[in-house]
Design a protein around this motif. Structure first.
Motif, mmCIF file in Angstrom:
data_model
loop_
_atom_site.group_PDB
_atom_site.id
_atom_site.type_symbol
_atom_site.label_atom_id
_atom_site.label_comp_id
_atom_site.label_asym_id
_atom_site.label_seq_id
_atom_site.Cartn_x
_atom_site.Cartn_y
_atom_site.Cartn_z
ATOM 1 N N ARG A 403 0.862 -1.188 0.000
ATOM 2 C CA ARG A 403 0.000 0.000 0.000
ATOM 3 C C ARG A 403 0.898 1.238 0.000
ATOM 4 N NH1 ARG A 403 -5.392 1.556 1.832
ATOM 5 N NH2 ARG A 403 -5.382 3.742 2.448
ATOM 6 N N GLU A 405 0.863 5.357 -0.244
ATOM 7 C CA GLU A 405 0.048 6.558 -0.148
ATOM 8 C C GLU A 405 0.862 7.749 -0.638
ATOM 9 O OE1 GLU A 405 -2.810 5.156 3.561
ATOM 10 O OE2 GLU A 405 -1.591 6.967 3.791
ATOM 11 N N GLN A 433 -10.019 4.304 -1.938
ATOM 12 C CA GLN A 433 -9.272 4.753 -0.768
ATOM 13 C C GLN A 433 -8.729 6.179 -0.918
ATOM 14 O OE1 GLN A 433 -8.603 2.682 2.159
ATOM 15 N NE2 GLN A 433 -10.339 1.665 1.212
ATOM 16 N N LEU A 464 -5.773 7.016 11.791
ATOM 17 C CA LEU A 464 -5.290 5.638 11.772
ATOM 18 C C LEU A 464 -5.004 5.128 13.186
ATOM 19 C CD1 LEU A 464 -2.851 5.478 8.710
ATOM 20 C CD2 LEU A 464 -4.958 4.181 9.013
ATOM 21 N N THR A 473 -5.011 -3.951 10.245
ATOM 22 C CA THR A 473 -5.685 -3.944 8.948
ATOM 23 C C THR A 473 -4.738 -3.451 7.864
ATOM 24 O OG1 THR A 473 -6.501 -1.673 9.157
ATOM 25 C CG2 THR A 473 -7.836 -3.409 10.152
ATOM 26 N N THR A 475 -5.135 -0.870 6.084
ATOM 27 C CA THR A 475 -5.293 0.568 5.847
ATOM 28 C C THR A 475 -4.024 1.353 6.192
ATOM 29 O OG1 THR A 475 -6.246 0.826 8.061
ATOM 30 C CG2 THR A 475 -7.779 0.511 6.229
ATOM 31 N N TRP A 476 -3.042 0.703 6.831
ATOM 32 C CA TRP A 476 -1.776 1.357 7.140
ATOM 33 C C TRP A 476 -0.857 1.285 5.922
ATOM 34 C CZ3 TRP A 476 0.151 3.949 11.420
ATOM 35 C CH2 TRP A 476 -0.700 4.017 12.530
#
Length: 623
Positions: A403, A405, A433, A464, A473, A475-476
């Protein structure tokens, strides 16, 4: 429906824990949840008989690797009993969509589908694209697979039936025909170029077309053309001839148009290499209204009937199913699924797996598309994975990032400042996202990019840390890319250190000499900047990541700036809605004139009471 949460048993897990729960269960239908040590939901399942279903997990052997791993991780369970198994099925899918358990098949793309609305709140019906709740008066036709499919059909309808697409406000303000009339896409009812009765006839024909009754329309048009020619109304006959030609052209370019299937969803599943693609074709009015592909999240060992059943239940949650659903594979509980979908639709829904004839051809076509779509996706994923591996090597990362960002700011001299975050992973852009941030800090100097980036990252990681402090999860992020050089990197590192997340790799991407593409410099905290060779695929990949973040941020900024330009001071007054605002503007001519009006003048406006007038005066003349 009852909810049962047995007491926590921290000393046990896995089979032993599940065995203890069996003492509290009976044979009721319901839904069960399996949770890990942190309380995260691992799996949601439904059962005709909860005790019998859960007892399967209490066995010490005979499980697949996936189920065995799930049982080992289970540290507690929750149960909901229902009146019927159908109710349990519907509840199960609601919980799966809400909780997104790790071990369930999950439909990740759940966007709504657009419809065509023939709006009839106005004497001259309007035809337009519609998405969302069907609250407006009129007839709805759909669903269509995409906005593009709707737009193509709307274009066809305008060519053949000349219906208006303008809003009621535009309709009432026209004094002469618009461009659509000039290019023969509208009959111009706004300026009286067509009467009410004739326009209503066009609307009726358009609705017959959307219902698939095109043969009848062509016959009627041919008869009208012959009558007009016989009456020597040659201009009208020529117009009817053009409409027949347009209708014939529409029919010739349409895709699969089954004669024997007036209404159906055709759903085909292809699985390969632990991945799956589901293709859905929408057949309405004997016409194909487009197709959409879906890629459910799997654990790699599910059977086709299990995946298909999970997809059906989640796909039709919130959507009205058609009368017929054609499938490429059978499902685990066809009778139960039929009952659940029929209950949702309020009429009989039939599920079928055709083996021959036209229906089988429709399924085979959908299956071929599913096969090809999955092959393309797997090829793209392999290329993306190679880029991620190259990125990890080039930036000396501890692991291949799953992931990424990427952050950027956008403003004009500090006004309408916004921040944007885009996300990428092994499957490319993760657009669901993406995030937008309105820069709110009052202490930030206008145009202070460092301060804006600090606020953006502070808000992102504060959320977060609140929602997932243990980083359980996905999402990090594994990597942060910041648009900027050493200054930006230093500012961001300061914030990350304060929040205790400085272990996440972070790279600043700065344009190099002459700000040219290909001369980017990369900055890491406490290290010298470095560059990649100009033809390195990883460099192009990073450029795409940065450019996407810039596109997203600047698009958000432009939208905010446009909204601010359209803002009206009356919108800030509590109690002034659309009707009162319209009345005030019509009476005074502008918001500025309203701000200068006295109490007596305001009360003279229809719908403005004395208390509301005083509120308006107080708003514009504080103190």
């Amino acid at each position: 429906m009852t909810d049962s949460i047995p007491e926590t048993r921290p000393a046990k897990s896995g089979h032993a824990l599940i065995q203890d729960y069996l003492r509290t269960l009976d044979g009721s239908p319901g839904v069960y949840r399996m949770l890990d040590a942190q309380g995260a939901v691992l799996y949601v399942g439904k059962a005709r008989n909860l005790r019998a279903r859960v007892s399967n997990y209490a066995r010490g052997s005979g499980h697949s690797a996936r189920i065995a791993r799930m049982i080992r991780e289970t540290c507690s369970m929750m149960f909901l009993t229902t009146r019927t198994e159908t109710e349990a099925l519907l509840l199960e899918q609601n919980l799966i969509k809400q909780l997104k358990p790790r071990y369930n098949v999950l439909l990740r793309d759940d966007k709504s589908f657009p419809n065509i609305l023939v709006a009839k709140s106005h004497p001259f019906a309007q035809i337009k694209k519609h998405r969302g709740a069907k609250a407006e008066k009129g007839n709805y036709y759909g669903p269509f697979a995409s906005a593009g499919a709707v737009n193509r059909t709307l274009n066809q309808l305008q060519r053949v039936f000349l219906l208006r697409s303008c809003t009621d406000a535009t309709f009432s303000s026209r004094t002469r025909p618009c461009l659509l009339y000039q290019i023969k896409r509208c009959s111009a009812p706004c300026v009286g170029r067509i009467g009410q009765e004739e326009y209503d006839s066009l609307v009726a024909d358009a609705e017959l077309f959307l219902q698939g009754k095109t043969t009848r329309i062509q016959a009627d048009l041919a008869a009208e053309m012959a009558a007009a020619a016989e009456a020597m109304e040659y201009e009208r006959a020529a117009a009817l001839r053009d409409r027949i030609k347009a209708l014939t052209a529409v029919q010739s370019v349409q895709a699969i148009n089954p004669r024997g299937v007036p209404e159906a969803d055709v759903i085909a599943l292809h699985m390969e290499g632990g991945q799956a693609c589901v293709q859905v074709f929408f057949i309405r009015g004997n016409q194909s209204w487009g197709n959409r592909d879906f890629y459910p999240r799997l654990n790699g060992v599910e059977s086709a009937d299990e995946v298909m059943q999970a997809f059906l239940a989640q796909f039709y949650d919130g959507k009205v199913p058609p009368r017929l659903i054609l499938l490429s594979h059978g499902i685990e509980d066809p009778d139960l699924m039929t009952d659940a979908l029929s209950e949702k639709a309020g009429r009989k829904v039939v599920l079928g797996v055709p083996r021959r004839g036209e229906k089988a051809e429709l399924v085979e076509n959908a299956l071929r598309n599913a096969r090809e779509s999955l092959a393309r996706r797997m090829s793209e994923s392999a290329a993306q994975q190679r880029l991620l591996e190259g990125l990890a090597e080039a930036l000396d990362l501890p692991a291949v990032p799953q992931r990424i960002e990427v952050y950027d700011n956008s403003h004009i001299q500090g006004t309408n400042a916004v921040g944007g975050m885009v996300v990428a992973g092994p499957e490319g852009w993760i657009k669901s996202q993406y995030r937008k941030f309105n820069i709110k800090g009052t202490e930030i100097t206008p145009g202070d990019d460092f301060g804006m980036m600090k606020e953006l990252l502070t808000r992102r990681f504060a959320r977060l840390l609140k929602e997932d402090p243990d980083r359980q999860t996905d999402t990090w992020p594994d990597l942060l890319l910041i648009d900027g050089g050493a200054g930006q990197v230093s500012a961001v590192h300061e914030i990350m250190a304060e929040m205790g997340v400085e272990d996440i790799p972070m790279i600043g991407v700065a344009k190099g000499e002459d700000r040219d593409h290909g001369k980017e410099e990369f900055h890491r905290h406490g290290q010298r900047p470095f560059a990649l060779r100009m033809n390195d695929p990883v460099l192009y990949f990073i450029q795409r990541l940065r450019d996407e973040a810039h596109r997203w941020a600047i698009g958000t900024h432009r939208a905010k700036r446009a909204k601010a330009a359209m803002a009206n001071p009356l919108d800030e007054i509590a109690g002034i809605g659309a009707a009162r605002k319209r009345a005030l503007l019509q009476h005074f001519g502008s918001a500025k004139a309203v701000s200068r009006a006295g109490l007596a003048d305001l009360v003279a406006v229809e719908g403005i009471s004395e208390s509301m007038a005083r509120k308006i005066v107080d708003h514009f003349h504080k103190g």
